[in-house]
Design a protein around this motif. Structure first.
Motif, short mmCIF file in Angstrom:
data_model
loop_
_atom_site.label_atom_id
_atom_site.label_comp_id
_atom_site.label_asym_id
_atom_site.label_seq_id
_atom_site.Cartn_x
_atom_site.Cartn_y
_atom_site.Cartn_z
N THR A 1 8.56 6.41 14.59
CA THR A 1 7.00 6.23 14.89
C THR A 1 6.76 5.47 13.36
O THR A 1 7.41 5.30 12.70
N PHE A 2 5.34 4.93 13.59
CA PHE A 2 4.97 4.05 12.47
C PHE A 2 3.98 5.08 11.62
O PHE A 2 3.11 5.55 12.36
N ILE A 3 3.98 5.01 10.53
CA ILE A 3 3.24 5.49 9.46
C ILE A 3 2.11 4.20 8.92
O ILE A 3 2.78 3.50 8.22
N THR A 4 1.16 4.52 9.16
CA THR A 4 0.01 3.59 8.73
C THR A 4 -0.79 3.92 7.47
O THR A 4 -1.29 4.94 7.76
N LYS A 5 -0.89 3.03 6.55
CA LYS A 5 -1.76 3.23 5.22
C LYS A 5 -2.53 1.84 5.07
O LYS A 5 -1.70 1.00 4.67
N GLU B 1 0.84 -1.12 0.01
CA GLU B 1 0.17 0.00 -0.02
C GLU B 1 0.74 1.18 -0.01
O GLU B 1 0.42 2.37 -0.10
N PHE B 2 2.26 1.19 0.14
CA PHE B 2 3.04 2.51 0.11
C PHE B 2 3.70 2.45 -1.16
O PHE B 2 4.63 3.33 -1.64
N ASP B 3 3.14 1.77 -2.19
CA ASP B 3 3.82 1.79 -3.64
C ASP B 3 3.32 3.11 -4.13
O ASP B 3 2.10 3.69 -4.24
N GLY B 4 4.14 3.98 -4.51
CA GLY B 4 3.91 5.09 -5.04
C GLY B 4 3.69 6.23 -4.08
O GLY B 4 3.45 7.64 -4.35
N PHE B 5 3.98 6.02 -2.92
CA PHE B 5 4.11 6.83 -1.56
C PHE B 5 5.25 7.93 -1.90
O PHE B 5 6.58 7.67 -2.21
N ILE C 1 4.91 1.72 7.84
CA ILE C 1 6.54 1.58 7.50
C ILE C 1 6.73 2.64 8.99
O ILE C 1 6.04 3.38 9.49
N ALA C 2 7.96 2.37 9.30
CA ALA C 2 8.42 3.29 10.33
C ALA C 2 9.58 4.34 9.95
O ALA C 2 10.36 4.41 8.99
#
Length: 411
Positions: free
Chosen positions: A273-277, A159-163, A282-283
């Motif tokens: 911290t964690f980034i949630t999508k 889900e972070f593809d293209g972030f 990802i950390a």
């Protein structure tokens, strides 16, 4: 101290003698020669006077930067001229020796006269650093470039593809002198419409008060959906001036840390911290400054405590020397490190795909742009602001946009 002063004066004298010879060979017009002498002596006296007034309790000021810029403007072109005429002198001496022992020699002078065309070449080549430095101090320092970079990771969560991540670094707000240009740069940041923005340190040169006039401007950086995070740089610790007391230094440091919050950034002090999508995360890891030649306050172990080797990690560490020293061999395996610090020395040559050079590369192995080792990456931002020399030549101020991609790197 006296020895260094004498050495400096000797170098100045040698440069002046050679350059005056070039000017005198090029033209015999008296008013031109006298104008050169007056301007050159005046510049040297001004530079010497300003350096004698430098106050280590104040640190860098607009005047000290102007003085350094003038010093480079005066010295670098003269070094070019001196080198060329010195090479000519070597030829003249060798020619004189050969000619003296030649049976066919009809001349009485040991050294042949200087050739006008050599002086013309020397003056012409000296014009290159002269005009480049002027450009750097007038236009180059605010010639912002948006540099985009795709980086592929096989284990990037789907889900972070293209972030998209915008990175800025090395603001050095105490150097700014043009609000319109800074507002333009903030507009460029906002136009990128990234998911997250990361600021990798050096909000000031030394004092927290430097940023006060620019807080409103930097608060125009729009909210990013997945956050605005920052770390400290070496200049944020206030270690390059003399303080009246340790209490004053600590108060300044505390005020600098608060500045990041005042412009909407979450300052990370050896933490993560964690980034949630969606269902993925990802950390984002942020360490204090860790430098090979500068302050070592960064604690990578503390910052990554609780993370696993399999967590996808983006690390902010101001100084790129940290990467080879600790990061790249750490057992937690940091996928991407974002740094700044070098500014690319604010001087160099970059022709994409052909040439990339700066004196910074003789100090830092990773000094500008993207580097990879064993599937791990570091990106070194060239800096948003400028410091010491009030300009940029060839290495322009940068706003980086990194797009994370799922898959194997095609490069």
């Amino acid at each position: 101290m006296i020895f260094r002063l004498l050495l400096f004066l000797s170098m100045v004298l040698i440069l002046e003698l050679y350059v005056f010879q070039a000017v005198k060979t090029f033209t015999k017009v008296k008013w031109v020669l006298w104008s050169y002498i007056i301007i050159s002596v005046g510049a040297i006296l001004f530079i010497g006077y300003q350096f004698s007034k430098f106050d280590r309790s104040v640190g860098q000021t607009q005047m000290s930067m102007i003085t350094l810029g003038l010093l480079l403007l005066v010295v670098l072109p003269k070094i070019v001229i001196t080198l060329i005429l010195f090479i000519e002198d070597v030829y003249r001496v060798l020619y004189g020796i050969v000619n003296r022992f030649s049976s066919t020699s009809n001349t009485t002078a040991f050294l042949p006269d200087r050739r006008k065309f050599v002086s013309q070449i020397a003056l012409g080549l000296a014009a290159i650093p002269f005009t480049s430095l002027i450009y750097g101090m007038t236009l180059g320092k605010y010639n912002y470039k948006v540099i985009t970079q795709q980086i592929f990771f096989p284990d990037l969560p789907d889900e972070f593809d293209g972030f998209k991540i915008t990175q800025i670094s090395d603001v050095h707000s105490g150097s700014f002198d043009n609000p319109d240009k800074i507002n333009y740069a903030i507009d460029l940041i906002n136009e990128q419409a990234s998911d997250m923005i990361l600021f990798t340190g050096d909000i000031v040169n030394t004092h927290a008060k430097e940023m006060i006039p620019w807080i409103t401007t930097f608060n125009k950086i729009r909210p990013h959906k997945y956050g605005k995070f920052s770390v400290l740089g070496n200049h944020d610790y206030g270690e390059y001036v003399d303080w009246k007391s340790e209490k004053d230094k600590e108060a300044n440091f505390h005020a600098i840390k608060e500045l990041y919050g005042k412009i909407g950034f979450n300052l990370m002090l050896n933490e993560h911290t964690f980034i949630t999508k969606g269902n993925s995360k990802i950390a984002v890891v942020g360490v204090e400054n860790w430098g090979r030649h500068f302050k070592k306050a960064g604690d990578l172990n503390k910052a990554s405590e609780g993370l696993t080797k399999n967590d996808f990690k983006i690390l902010m560490s101001h100084d790129p020397s940290h990467w080879d020293a600790e990061v790249n061999t750490h057992t937690k395996e940091f996928h991407l490190t974002l740094s700044g610090h070098t500014h690319g020395l604010q001087f160099g040559i970059e022709i994409p795909g052909f040439l990339k050079w700066s004196p910074a590369q003789y100090v830092y192995e990773q000094w500008a742009g993207l580097y990879e080792k064993s599937g791990k990456y570091i990106y070194v931002n060239r800096g948003f602001g400028y410091h010491a020399y009030p300009g940029r030549v060839g290495i322009m101020p940068e706003i980086t946009v990194i797009e994370l991609k799922k898959g194997k790197n095609l490069v």
